[in-house]
Scaffold this active site. Structure first.
Site, short mmCIF file in Angstrom:
data_model
loop_
_atom_site.label_atom_id
_atom_site.label_comp_id
_atom_site.label_asym_id
_atom_site.label_seq_id
_atom_site.Cartn_x
_atom_site.Cartn_y
_atom_site.Cartn_z
N HIS A 99 0.96 -1.30 0.00
CA HIS A 99 -0.06 0.06 0.13
C HIS A 99 0.81 1.28 -0.10
CE1 HIS A 99 -2.24 -2.80 2.67
NE2 HIS A 99 -3.32 -2.37 2.13
N ASP A 102 2.31 2.09 3.45
CA ASP A 102 3.52 0.88 3.91
C ASP A 102 4.80 1.60 3.54
OD1 ASP A 102 1.46 -0.62 4.13
OD2 ASP A 102 1.83 -1.67 2.39
C1 XUL Z 1 -7.18 -6.40 5.32
C2 XUL Z 1 -6.61 -6.93 4.04
C3 XUL Z 1 -5.76 -5.87 3.30
C4 XUL Z 1 -5.84 -5.91 1.98
C5 XUL Z 1 -5.00 -4.82 0.91
O1 XUL Z 1 -7.98 -7.37 6.00
O2 XUL Z 1 -6.69 -8.13 3.70
O3 XUL Z 1 -4.56 -6.24 4.07
O4 XUL Z 1 -5.02 -7.24 1.61
O5 XUL Z 1 -5.75 -3.65 1.59
#
Ligand code: XUL
Ligand code: CO
Length: 434
Positions: A99, A102
């Site tokens: 993300h 991150d």
């Molecule tokens: C949350 C989750 C996230 C997604 C990406 O439960 O799985 O980490 O994978 O945003």
């Protein structure tokens, strides 16, 4: 080289007899399974957020990990990237996922956050010149910052919708620049806490238009990867709109996006939705929606999304059986959206968690492939439906009316006789392979 993983060797395939902790016993990237290299079947990815950004907190306590790169500066973000790519090398994983939040510090405003993201994206691009690990998918974190507390695309405040749109554009750009193979949208805050303050109908319209714009943008810039929605029924929101695969399919149909968007299915989310992982995988495949998987289990007692590394071959074999039946991954892969337990403080824990998970997946894939190649299970399944191959029965699905069928039942004296479902026999067959 940083000092973080000092003394930890590169993990290689050594086979079942090895006594080393830092070895794969089952995952041999080059071993051919059904004519394809194991690495190309499984397409493992490390999740940047859990491995490098998560601090070890839970609802009752804060940070337990003490990583040298924790902090909000660009220097620390680069140090984090250095360690991340060192871990990718140690594990020899082909992919990672991230993300925006991150990988870069949050700026004082959107422009500064964007600059930070672009700088780290360029830093990743540089690292990817000398490391083999590629980007499986990028995504935007539209759930941690307080501005998203009431949703991103589904926020009652149009300014938040705009901010989310700008953020997603920046993350698709970063993903595209790094040659990412997919772009994921997970809507943790796209849902509600109470209907007393929520206009469901409006929020669905907002989410639909948002996703249409994402797809339009993908085509505009020539991003050839898949757009993936990751379903989850709740947590953090009490009710999330992308509840499960079936719900996502209905949403995509409603907004004319069913040919454009696929799903990233997470084991833990499937279980929170009251399904099994394999159910969600099989359903997605049957709807032409199968994209990628997030491989992390939940604790069956706590009921939380505990994001643990997989540890069960019987469970994961069911999943990979469905992945293989779906024809395997194309742009997708196996992303370890999994985190350490908060007491697992050592750098070695981070490596060993992945080593174990990779071996569990390898064993599961091999078991699933052996059963599929054996063919008995598929033969039993086909035999169960064999009656439908007869022309008079095919006609019931295309052409015949309710009246025609009723007449046939009378004229032919059709009198169905119950046939065993043979579940235990099939379970025994299954267990011979796992
Ligand atoms: C949350 C989750 C996230 C997604 C990406 O439960 O799985 O980490 O994978 O945003
Ligand atoms: Co996930």
């Amino acid at each position: 080289m940083t000092a973080f993983f000092k003394g930890i060797p590169k993990v290689k395939f050594e086979g079942r007899e090895t006594s080393s902790d830092f070895a794969f016993r089952h995952y041999d990237p080059d071993e051919l399974i059904m004519g394809k290299r194991m690495e190309d079947h499984l397409r493992f990815a490390v999740a940047y957020w859990h491995s490098f950004a998560w601090e070890g907190g839970d609802p009752f306590g804060g940070r337990t990990f003490d990583r040298p790169w924790f902090g909000d500066t660009m220097d620390l973000a680069r140090q984090k990237a250095d360690v991340a790519f060192e871990m990718f090398d140690i594990l020899n994983v082909p992919f990672f996922c991230f993300h925006d939040a991150d990988i870069r510090p949050e700026g004082a405003n959107f422009a500064e956050s964007l600059r930070n993201l672009e700088e780290i994206t360029d830093y990743f691009a540089l690292k990817m010149e000398t490391h083999r690990t590629r980007l499986l998918w990028g995504t935007a974190n539209l759930f941690t910052h307080r501005r998203f507390m009431s949703g991103a695309a589904t926020n009652p405040d149009p300014d938040v919708f705009a901010y989310a749109a700008a953020t997603v554009k920046s993350c698709i750009d970063a993903t595209h620049k790094l040659g990412g193979q997919n772009y994921v949208l997970w809507g943790g805050r796209e849902g509600y806490e109470t209907l007393l303050n929520t206009d469901l109908a409006r929020e669905a319209e907002q989410a639909g238009r948002f996703l249409q714009m994402v797809v339009e943008y993908k085509h505009k810039i020539g991003f050839t990867g898949n757009i993936l929605i990751e379903p989850k029924p709740q947590e953090p929101s009490k009710h999330q709109y992308d509840y499960d695969v079936a719900t996502v399919y209905g949403f995509l149909k409603r907004f004319g996006l069913e040919g454009e968007v696929k799903v990233n299915i997470e084991q833990g989310h499937a279980i929170l939705a009251g399904h099994s992982f394999e159910h969600e995988l099989a359903l997605a495949a049957s709807l032409g929606l199968f994209g990628s998987i997030d491989m992390n289990r939940n604790d069956y007692q706590s009921g939380w999304d505990t994001d643990q590394f997989p540890d069960s071959v019987p469970e994961m074999a069911r999943a990979y059986y469905e992945v293989l039946r779906a024809g395997g991954f194309t742009t997708g892969g196996t992303n370890f959206d999994a985190k350490l337990r908060r007491q697992s403080l050592d750098p070695a824990d981070l490596i060993l968690a992945h080593v174990g998970a990779i071996d569990i997946c390898a064993r599961s894939l091999k078991a699933a492939a052996a059963l599929l190649e054996d063919g008995s299970l598929e033969a039993a399944r086909s035999a169960r439906y064999a009656g439908w191959d007869l022309p008079e029965n095919q006609l019931m699905l295309s052409g015949a009316t309710l009246g025609d069928i009723a007449a046939r039942v009378l004229s032919e004296g059709i009198d169905p006789q119950p046939v065993s479902g043979r579940q235990e026999r099939l379970e025994n067959l299954w267990n011979r392979f796992v």
